[in-house]
Design a protein around this motif. Sequence first.
Motif, short mmCIF file in Angstrom:
data_model
loop_
_atom_site.label_atom_id
_atom_site.label_comp_id
_atom_site.label_asym_id
_atom_site.label_seq_id
_atom_site.Cartn_x
_atom_site.Cartn_y
_atom_site.Cartn_z
N LEU A 90 -47.18 74.85 -19.24
CA LEU A 90 -46.30 73.82 -18.72
C LEU A 90 -46.86 73.25 -17.42
O LEU A 90 -46.89 72.03 -17.23
CB LEU A 90 -44.90 74.40 -18.50
N VAL A 91 -47.33 74.11 -16.56
CA VAL A 91 -47.94 73.66 -15.30
C VAL A 91 -49.12 72.75 -15.59
O VAL A 91 -49.26 71.69 -14.99
CB VAL A 91 -48.35 74.87 -14.43
N ALA A 92 -49.96 73.14 -16.54
CA ALA A 92 -51.13 72.32 -16.89
C ALA A 92 -50.71 70.94 -17.39
O ALA A 92 -51.33 69.93 -17.04
CB ALA A 92 -51.99 73.03 -17.94
N ALA A 93 -49.64 70.88 -18.17
CA ALA A 93 -49.17 69.60 -18.71
C ALA A 93 -48.51 68.73 -17.66
O ALA A 93 -48.47 67.51 -17.80
CB ALA A 93 -48.20 69.85 -19.86
N LEU A 94 -47.99 69.36 -16.60
CA LEU A 94 -47.22 68.61 -15.61
C LEU A 94 -47.96 68.31 -14.32
O LEU A 94 -47.52 67.49 -13.53
CB LEU A 94 -45.92 69.37 -15.30
N CYS A 95 -49.06 68.99 -14.07
CA CYS A 95 -49.85 68.69 -12.88
C CYS A 95 -50.72 67.48 -13.20
O CYS A 95 -51.88 67.60 -13.59
CB CYS A 95 -50.68 69.90 -12.45
N VAL A 96 -50.13 66.33 -13.07
CA VAL A 96 -50.76 65.06 -13.43
C VAL A 96 -51.30 64.32 -12.21
O VAL A 96 -51.83 63.23 -12.34
CB VAL A 96 -49.76 64.16 -14.20
N ALA A 153 -41.61 66.04 -32.56
CA ALA A 153 -40.90 67.03 -33.36
C ALA A 153 -39.75 67.68 -32.58
O ALA A 153 -38.78 68.13 -33.17
CB ALA A 153 -41.87 68.10 -33.84
N ALA A 154 -39.87 67.72 -31.26
CA ALA A 154 -38.88 68.43 -30.45
C ALA A 154 -37.78 67.53 -29.89
O ALA A 154 -36.82 68.03 -29.33
CB ALA A 154 -39.58 69.14 -29.30
N LEU A 155 -37.93 66.23 -30.05
CA LEU A 155 -36.96 65.29 -29.49
C LEU A 155 -36.37 64.41 -30.58
O LEU A 155 -37.03 64.08 -31.55
CB LEU A 155 -37.63 64.38 -28.45
N ALA A 156 -35.14 64.00 -30.37
CA ALA A 156 -34.53 63.03 -31.27
C ALA A 156 -35.24 61.69 -31.08
O ALA A 156 -35.80 61.41 -30.02
CB ALA A 156 -33.05 62.90 -30.95
N ALA A 204 -37.70 75.11 -25.07
CA ALA A 204 -37.42 73.74 -25.51
C ALA A 204 -38.25 72.74 -24.70
O ALA A 204 -38.78 71.78 -25.26
CB ALA A 204 -35.94 73.43 -25.38
N VAL A 205 -38.37 72.97 -23.41
CA VAL A 205 -39.16 72.06 -22.57
C VAL A 205 -40.63 72.13 -22.97
O VAL A 205 -41.30 71.10 -23.10
CB VAL A 205 -38.98 72.36 -21.07
N GLU A 206 -41.13 73.32 -23.18
CA GLU A 206 -42.52 73.46 -23.62
C GLU A 206 -42.74 72.73 -24.94
O GLU A 206 -43.75 72.05 -25.12
CB GLU A 206 -42.89 74.94 -23.74
N ALA A 207 -41.79 72.86 -25.86
CA ALA A 207 -41.91 72.18 -27.15
C ALA A 207 -41.88 70.67 -26.96
O ALA A 207 -42.65 69.94 -27.60
CB ALA A 207 -40.79 72.62 -28.09
N MET A 208 -41.01 70.19 -26.08
CA MET A 208 -40.92 68.75 -25.83
C MET A 208 -42.26 68.19 -25.34
O MET A 208 -42.66 67.09 -25.71
CB MET A 208 -39.84 68.44 -24.80
N LEU A 209 -42.93 68.95 -24.49
CA LEU A 209 -44.19 68.46 -23.92
C LEU A 209 -45.38 68.68 -24.84
O LEU A 209 -46.33 67.90 -24.81
CB LEU A 209 -44.44 69.13 -22.56
N SER A 210 -45.33 69.71 -25.67
CA SER A 210 -46.48 69.97 -26.55
C SER A 210 -46.30 69.35 -27.94
O SER A 210 -47.24 68.81 -28.50
CB SER A 210 -46.72 71.47 -26.68
N GLU A 211 -45.09 69.41 -28.46
CA GLU A 211 -44.84 68.89 -29.80
C GLU A 211 -44.31 67.47 -29.79
O GLU A 211 -44.35 66.79 -30.81
CB GLU A 211 -43.85 69.81 -30.53
#
Length: 194
Positions: free
Chosen positions: A181-187, A105-108, A95-102
Amino acid sequence: MSYIETTPPDQAEGEVLAMYQRQQTHFGYLPNYALLFCHRPEVMKAWAALIATIRRPMEPRRYELVTVAAARALGNSYCSLAHAKFLAELVGMEAVEAMLSEGEAALAEAERDIMAFAVKVATRAQKVGAEDIEALRAHGLADDEIFDIVAVVAGRAFFTRILDGLGAEPDAAYRELPSQLVAALCVGRPMSLS
Protein backbone atom coordinates in the motif's frame (compact mmCIF):
# COMPACT_ATOMS: atom_id res chain seq x y z
CA MET A 1 11.04 17.68 7.13
CA SER A 2 10.40 21.01 5.37
CA TYR A 3 12.25 23.69 3.47
CA ILE A 4 11.26 26.50 5.82
CA GLU A 5 12.07 27.04 9.46
CA THR A 6 9.25 26.04 11.78
CA THR A 7 8.49 26.59 15.43
CA PRO A 8 9.35 23.52 17.52
CA PRO A 9 6.46 22.34 19.71
CA ASP A 10 8.33 23.17 22.92
CA GLN A 11 8.71 26.79 21.78
CA ALA A 12 5.18 27.30 20.48
CA GLU A 13 2.94 29.93 22.06
CA GLY A 14 -0.51 31.43 21.56
CA GLU A 15 -2.35 30.43 18.39
CA VAL A 16 0.52 28.26 17.19
CA LEU A 17 0.52 26.27 20.42
CA ALA A 18 -3.28 25.92 20.26
CA MET A 19 -3.08 24.69 16.66
CA TYR A 20 -0.34 22.19 17.54
CA GLN A 21 -2.41 20.93 20.48
CA ARG A 22 -5.50 20.45 18.29
CA GLN A 23 -3.47 18.45 15.78
CA GLN A 24 -1.79 16.40 18.53
CA THR A 25 -5.16 15.60 20.09
CA HIS A 26 -6.71 14.62 16.76
CA PHE A 27 -3.90 12.36 15.51
CA GLY A 28 -2.17 11.29 18.71
CA TYR A 29 1.03 12.91 17.42
CA LEU A 30 1.96 16.22 15.81
CA PRO A 31 1.87 15.73 12.03
CA ASN A 32 4.76 17.13 10.01
CA TYR A 33 2.41 19.28 7.95
CA ALA A 34 1.11 21.11 11.03
CA LEU A 35 4.54 22.59 11.67
CA LEU A 36 4.38 24.44 8.34
CA PHE A 37 1.34 26.36 9.52
CA CYS A 38 3.21 27.88 12.47
CA HIS A 39 3.69 30.93 10.26
CA ARG A 40 -0.04 31.27 9.57
CA PRO A 41 -2.14 29.31 12.06
CA GLU A 42 -5.17 31.25 10.85
CA VAL A 43 -4.75 29.55 7.44
CA MET A 44 -4.87 26.14 9.12
CA LYS A 45 -8.00 27.19 10.99
CA ALA A 46 -9.62 28.44 7.77
CA TRP A 47 -8.58 25.25 5.94
CA ALA A 48 -10.10 23.08 8.67
CA ALA A 49 -13.37 25.02 8.46
CA LEU A 50 -13.41 24.87 4.64
CA ILE A 51 -12.70 21.16 4.34
CA ALA A 52 -15.23 20.36 7.08
CA THR A 53 -17.85 22.34 5.15
CA ILE A 54 -16.96 20.64 1.87
CA ARG A 55 -16.93 17.21 3.46
CA ARG A 56 -20.15 17.48 5.49
CA PRO A 57 -22.69 16.56 2.78
CA MET A 58 -20.66 13.64 1.40
CA GLU A 59 -20.89 10.04 2.48
CA PRO A 60 -17.50 9.23 4.14
CA ARG A 61 -16.53 6.43 1.74
CA ARG A 62 -17.09 8.65 -1.29
CA TYR A 63 -15.18 11.51 0.32
CA GLU A 64 -12.17 9.28 0.98
CA LEU A 65 -12.25 7.68 -2.48
CA VAL A 66 -12.35 11.09 -4.15
CA THR A 67 -9.61 12.41 -1.88
CA VAL A 68 -7.28 9.46 -2.49
CA ALA A 69 -7.86 9.70 -6.25
CA ALA A 70 -7.17 13.44 -6.26
CA ALA A 71 -4.12 13.21 -3.99
CA ARG A 72 -2.56 10.46 -6.10
CA ALA A 73 -3.27 12.37 -9.30
CA LEU A 74 -1.71 15.49 -7.78
CA GLY A 75 1.39 13.47 -6.87
CA ASN A 76 1.04 14.00 -3.13
CA SER A 77 2.19 11.08 -1.00
CA TYR A 78 1.13 12.69 2.27
CA CYS A 79 -2.60 12.99 1.51
CA SER A 80 -2.63 9.71 -0.44
CA LEU A 81 -1.32 7.83 2.58
CA ALA A 82 -3.42 9.70 5.14
CA HIS A 83 -6.70 9.27 3.31
CA ALA A 84 -6.06 5.65 2.37
CA LYS A 85 -5.59 5.07 6.11
CA PHE A 86 -8.89 6.86 6.82
CA LEU A 87 -10.56 4.80 4.09
CA ALA A 88 -9.17 1.61 5.66
CA GLU A 89 -10.81 2.61 8.94
CA LEU A 90 -14.13 2.64 7.08
CA VAL A 91 -13.83 -0.43 4.86
CA GLY A 92 -10.83 -2.40 6.13
CA MET A 93 -7.23 -2.55 4.98
CA GLU A 94 -7.79 -5.53 2.70
CA ALA A 95 -10.52 -3.66 0.83
CA VAL A 96 -8.27 -0.64 0.33
CA GLU A 97 -5.44 -2.83 -0.92
CA ALA A 98 -7.85 -4.49 -3.35
CA MET A 99 -9.13 -1.11 -4.54
CA LEU A 100 -5.59 0.01 -5.37
CA SER A 101 -4.33 -3.25 -6.84
CA GLU A 102 -7.44 -4.71 -8.46
CA GLY A 103 -9.13 -1.39 -9.26
CA GLU A 104 -12.17 -2.20 -11.31
CA ALA A 105 -12.88 -5.52 -9.65
CA ALA A 106 -12.95 -4.01 -6.15
CA LEU A 107 -15.10 -0.95 -6.87
CA ALA A 108 -18.60 -0.42 -8.15
CA GLU A 109 -18.79 1.12 -11.62
CA ALA A 110 -20.12 4.39 -10.21
CA GLU A 111 -17.18 4.62 -7.79
CA ARG A 112 -14.69 3.97 -10.59
CA ASP A 113 -16.26 6.71 -12.67
CA ILE A 114 -16.34 9.12 -9.72
CA MET A 115 -12.64 8.50 -9.06
CA ALA A 116 -11.78 8.89 -12.75
CA PHE A 117 -13.69 12.17 -12.78
CA ALA A 118 -11.78 13.31 -9.67
CA VAL A 119 -8.50 12.54 -11.43
CA LYS A 120 -9.59 14.51 -14.49
CA VAL A 121 -10.58 17.51 -12.36
CA ALA A 122 -7.24 17.30 -10.50
CA THR A 123 -5.09 17.08 -13.61
CA ARG A 124 -7.09 18.50 -16.53
CA ALA A 125 -10.04 20.46 -15.16
CA GLN A 126 -10.10 22.60 -18.28
CA LYS A 127 -10.90 19.44 -20.28
CA VAL A 128 -14.00 18.54 -18.24
CA GLY A 129 -17.01 18.66 -20.53
CA ALA A 130 -20.76 18.20 -20.35
CA GLU A 131 -20.30 14.52 -21.20
CA ASP A 132 -18.32 14.01 -17.99
CA ILE A 133 -21.15 15.48 -15.95
CA GLU A 134 -23.74 13.43 -17.84
CA ALA A 135 -21.77 10.25 -17.14
CA LEU A 136 -22.04 10.95 -13.41
CA ARG A 137 -25.71 11.81 -13.70
CA ALA A 138 -26.22 8.46 -15.41
CA HIS A 139 -25.08 6.85 -12.14
CA GLY A 140 -27.78 8.80 -10.31
CA LEU A 141 -25.61 11.62 -8.98
CA ALA A 142 -27.40 14.92 -8.54
CA ASP A 143 -25.76 18.21 -9.45
CA ASP A 144 -25.03 19.08 -5.82
CA GLU A 145 -23.18 15.76 -5.45
CA ILE A 146 -21.13 16.53 -8.55
CA PHE A 147 -20.35 19.96 -7.13
CA ASP A 148 -19.19 18.25 -3.91
CA ILE A 149 -16.75 16.03 -5.81
CA VAL A 150 -15.22 19.01 -7.61
CA ALA A 151 -15.01 20.97 -4.36
CA VAL A 152 -13.19 18.08 -2.64
CA VAL A 153 -10.65 17.92 -5.47
CA ALA A 154 -10.15 21.70 -5.50
CA GLY A 155 -9.67 21.75 -1.74
CA ARG A 156 -7.17 18.90 -1.94
CA ALA A 157 -5.23 20.75 -4.63
CA PHE A 158 -4.92 23.76 -2.30
CA PHE A 159 -3.68 21.69 0.62
CA THR A 160 -1.30 19.45 -1.34
CA ARG A 161 0.34 22.45 -2.97
CA ILE A 162 1.14 23.95 0.42
CA LEU A 163 2.57 20.67 1.67
CA ASP A 164 4.61 19.88 -1.43
CA GLY A 165 5.62 23.48 -2.06
CA LEU A 166 7.20 23.66 1.39
CA GLY A 167 8.64 20.14 1.45
CA ALA A 168 6.45 18.36 4.02
CA GLU A 169 7.24 14.65 4.18
CA PRO A 170 4.53 12.15 5.10
CA ASP A 171 4.66 11.17 8.77
CA ALA A 172 6.70 8.13 9.75
CA ALA A 173 3.49 6.78 11.33
CA TYR A 174 2.36 5.74 7.84
CA ARG A 175 5.15 3.15 7.81
CA GLU A 176 2.69 1.00 9.79
CA LEU A 177 0.62 0.57 6.62
CA PRO A 178 1.24 -2.56 4.51
CA SER A 179 4.33 -2.14 2.33
CA GLN A 180 2.40 -2.76 -0.91
CA LEU A 181 0.00 0.00 0.00
CA VAL A 182 2.82 2.38 0.86
CA ALA A 183 4.48 1.64 -2.49
CA ALA A 184 1.23 2.37 -4.34
CA LEU A 185 0.60 5.60 -2.44
CA CYS A 186 4.05 7.17 -2.27
CA VAL A 187 3.53 9.04 -5.53
CA GLY A 188 5.56 12.09 -4.57
CA ARG A 189 7.73 12.83 -1.57
CA PRO A 190 9.11 9.87 0.38
CA MET A 191 8.04 9.27 3.96
CA SER A 192 9.81 10.91 6.84
CA LEU A 193 12.33 8.73 8.64
CA SER A 194 11.32 10.11 12.03
